[in-house]
Design a protein around this motif. Structure first.
Motif, PDB file in Angstrom:
ATOM      1  N   ASN A  83       0.808  -1.223   0.000  1.00 25.65           N
ATOM      2  CA  ASN A  83       0.000   0.000   0.000  1.00 25.65           C
ATOM      3  C   ASN A  83       0.841   1.273   0.000  1.00 25.65           C
ATOM      4  O   ASN A  83       0.346   2.338  -0.356  1.00 25.65           O
ATOM      5  CB  ASN A  83      -0.980   0.002   1.184  1.00 25.65           C
ATOM      6  CG  ASN A  83      -0.268  -0.036   2.522  1.00 25.65           C
ATOM      7  OD1 ASN A  83       0.947  -0.208   2.603  1.00 25.65           O
ATOM      8  ND2 ASN A  83      -1.038   0.098   3.580  1.00 25.65           N
ATOM      9  N   TYR A  84       2.093   1.200   0.356  1.00 21.58           N
ATOM     10  CA  TYR A  84       2.944   2.389   0.349  1.00 21.58           C
ATOM     11  C   TYR A  84       3.614   2.635  -1.007  1.00 21.58           C
ATOM     12  O   TYR A  84       4.329   3.618  -1.169  1.00 21.58           O
ATOM     13  CB  TYR A  84       3.982   2.332   1.481  1.00 21.58           C
ATOM     14  CG  TYR A  84       4.875   1.107   1.478  1.00 21.58           C
ATOM     15  CD1 TYR A  84       6.094   1.131   0.812  1.00 21.58           C
ATOM     16  CD2 TYR A  84       4.510  -0.047   2.154  1.00 21.58           C
ATOM     17  CE1 TYR A  84       6.918   0.015   0.802  1.00 21.58           C
ATOM     18  CE2 TYR A  84       5.327  -1.161   2.146  1.00 21.58           C
ATOM     19  CZ  TYR A  84       6.522  -1.119   1.470  1.00 21.58           C
ATOM     20  OH  TYR A  84       7.339  -2.220   1.450  1.00 21.58           O
TER      21      TYR A  84
ATOM     22  N   LYS B 158       3.290   4.156  -4.354  1.00 19.74           N
ATOM     23  CA  LYS B 158       2.376   5.150  -4.914  1.00 19.74           C
ATOM     24  C   LYS B 158       2.656   5.426  -6.390  1.00 19.74           C
ATOM     25  O   LYS B 158       2.338   6.493  -6.899  1.00 19.74           O
ATOM     26  CB  LYS B 158       2.467   6.465  -4.116  1.00 19.74           C
ATOM     27  CG  LYS B 158       2.157   6.303  -2.635  1.00 19.74           C
ATOM     28  CD  LYS B 158       0.760   5.819  -2.374  1.00 19.74           C
ATOM     29  CE  LYS B 158       0.491   5.718  -0.881  1.00 19.74           C
ATOM     30  NZ  LYS B 158      -0.729   5.014  -0.575  1.00 19.74           N
TER      31      LYS B 158
ATOM     32  N   THR C 179       2.213   4.465 -10.619  1.00 18.81           N
ATOM     33  CA  THR C 179       1.053   4.144 -11.451  1.00 18.81           C
ATOM     34  C   THR C 179       1.479   3.221 -12.592  1.00 18.81           C
ATOM     35  O   THR C 179       2.639   3.208 -13.000  1.00 18.81           O
ATOM     36  CB  THR C 179       0.407   5.414 -12.039  1.00 18.81           C
ATOM     37  OG1 THR C 179       1.363   6.089 -12.859  1.00 18.81           O
ATOM     38  CG2 THR C 179      -0.096   6.337 -10.945  1.00 18.81           C
TER      39      THR C 179
ATOM     40  N   LYS D 299      -6.455  -0.358  -8.538  1.00 12.27           N
ATOM     41  CA  LYS D 299      -5.588   0.584  -7.832  1.00 12.27           C
ATOM     42  C   LYS D 299      -5.813   0.536  -6.314  1.00 12.27           C
ATOM     43  O   LYS D 299      -4.855   0.547  -5.547  1.00 12.27           O
ATOM     44  CB  LYS D 299      -5.832   1.999  -8.366  1.00 12.27           C
ATOM     45  CG  LYS D 299      -4.866   3.023  -7.881  1.00 12.27           C
ATOM     46  CD  LYS D 299      -5.082   4.355  -8.571  1.00 12.27           C
ATOM     47  CE  LYS D 299      -4.055   5.370  -8.159  1.00 12.27           C
ATOM     48  NZ  LYS D 299      -4.223   6.650  -8.840  1.00 12.27           N
TER      49      LYS D 299
ATOM     50  N   ARG E 213      -4.527  -2.735  -5.014  1.00 13.50           N
ATOM     51  CA  ARG E 213      -3.096  -2.874  -5.306  1.00 13.50           C
ATOM     52  C   ARG E 213      -2.778  -4.208  -5.977  1.00 13.50           C
ATOM     53  O   ARG E 213      -1.873  -4.925  -5.580  1.00 13.50           O
ATOM     54  CB  ARG E 213      -2.268  -2.672  -4.036  1.00 13.50           C
ATOM     55  CG  ARG E 213      -2.425  -1.304  -3.419  1.00 13.50           C
ATOM     56  CD  ARG E 213      -1.743  -1.156  -2.085  1.00 13.50           C
ATOM     57  NE  ARG E 213      -1.967  -2.235  -1.149  1.00 13.50           N
ATOM     58  CZ  ARG E 213      -3.051  -2.377  -0.380  1.00 13.50           C
ATOM     59  NH1 ARG E 213      -4.016  -1.519  -0.442  1.00 13.50           N
ATOM     60  NH2 ARG E 213      -3.151  -3.394   0.458  1.00 13.50           N
TER      61      ARG E 213
ATOM     62  N   PRO F 118       7.040   5.859  -7.923  1.00 12.61           N
ATOM     63  CA  PRO F 118       6.551   6.724  -6.845  1.00 12.61           C
ATOM     64  C   PRO F 118       7.481   7.915  -6.616  1.00 12.61           C
ATOM     65  O   PRO F 118       8.671   7.869  -6.942  1.00 12.61           O
ATOM     66  CB  PRO F 118       6.520   5.810  -5.627  1.00 12.61           C
ATOM     67  CG  PRO F 118       7.285   4.599  -5.982  1.00 12.61           C
ATOM     68  CD  PRO F 118       7.382   4.520  -7.459  1.00 12.61           C
TER      69      PRO F 118
END
Length: 170
Positions: free
Chosen positions: A80-81, A83, A85, A109, A112, A138
């Motif tokens: 989850n950390y 970030k 795309t 998204k 995840r 990220p």
């Protein structure tokens, strides 16, 4: 003249003695304290160096020895950390270095998870690369564990763990 030749010789030794710097990042390497056994670490390559906030292409490899059964679906989940795309339209599957047709790619998204559905099941015992192009890394670096699970064709829809790619973005 003697000083010039000496300087050229020393410079030549220094230049040829330095290793070439490459942009690509890859594994396997030496990983300390990852929490993932070496036999479960999967090799990968980041074509553009894994720079924060940069565009990249992830080549997530699955060696033939890990492909014990035919595969109808690949599932990649990440923490989850992370970030970054992904572009589902730019995800390919290569089997023994040949691109195979993909019927669908789903990127959840919030969950995840990336689900990749080849048109035909990928045979057991083949080398596979999941090629994720147009990846936006990220903004903040870190170590990210991308887990791979596969679904074999058949009646029982049971995902099987294949391994983990330990990806560093810096």
């Amino acid at each position: 003249m003697r000083r010039l030749l000496s300087a050229l010789a020393v410079t030549g030794c220094l230049v040829t003695g330095l290793p070439a710097v490459t942009l690509a990042q890859s594994l396997p390497g030496f990983t300390l304290f990852s929490g993932i056994e070496g036999k479960n670490q999967l090799p990968f390559r980041l074509d553009f160096g894994g720079q924060t906030n940069g565009w990249d292409r992830y080549n997530l490899r699955i060696p033939a020895k890990k492909m014990k059964l035919a595969v109808a679906q690949f599932v990649v989940n990440y923490p989850n950390y992370y970030k970054g795309t992904f572009d589902p339209k730019k995800i390919n599957v290569l089997v023994n270095n040949k691109k195979v047709a993909v019927s669908e790619v789903k990127w959840d998204k919030e969950g995840r998870v990336i689900e990749i559905f080849p048109e035909e099941p990928v045979p057991a015992g083949t080398n596979v690369v999941l090629e994720l192009s147009n990846v936006q890394n990220p903004a903040f670096g870190g170590t990210f564990y991308f887990n791979c699970q596969v679904l074999s064709p058949g009646d029982v829809p049971l995902l099987r763990y294949v391994g983990t790619w330990i990806i560093n973005v810096s």
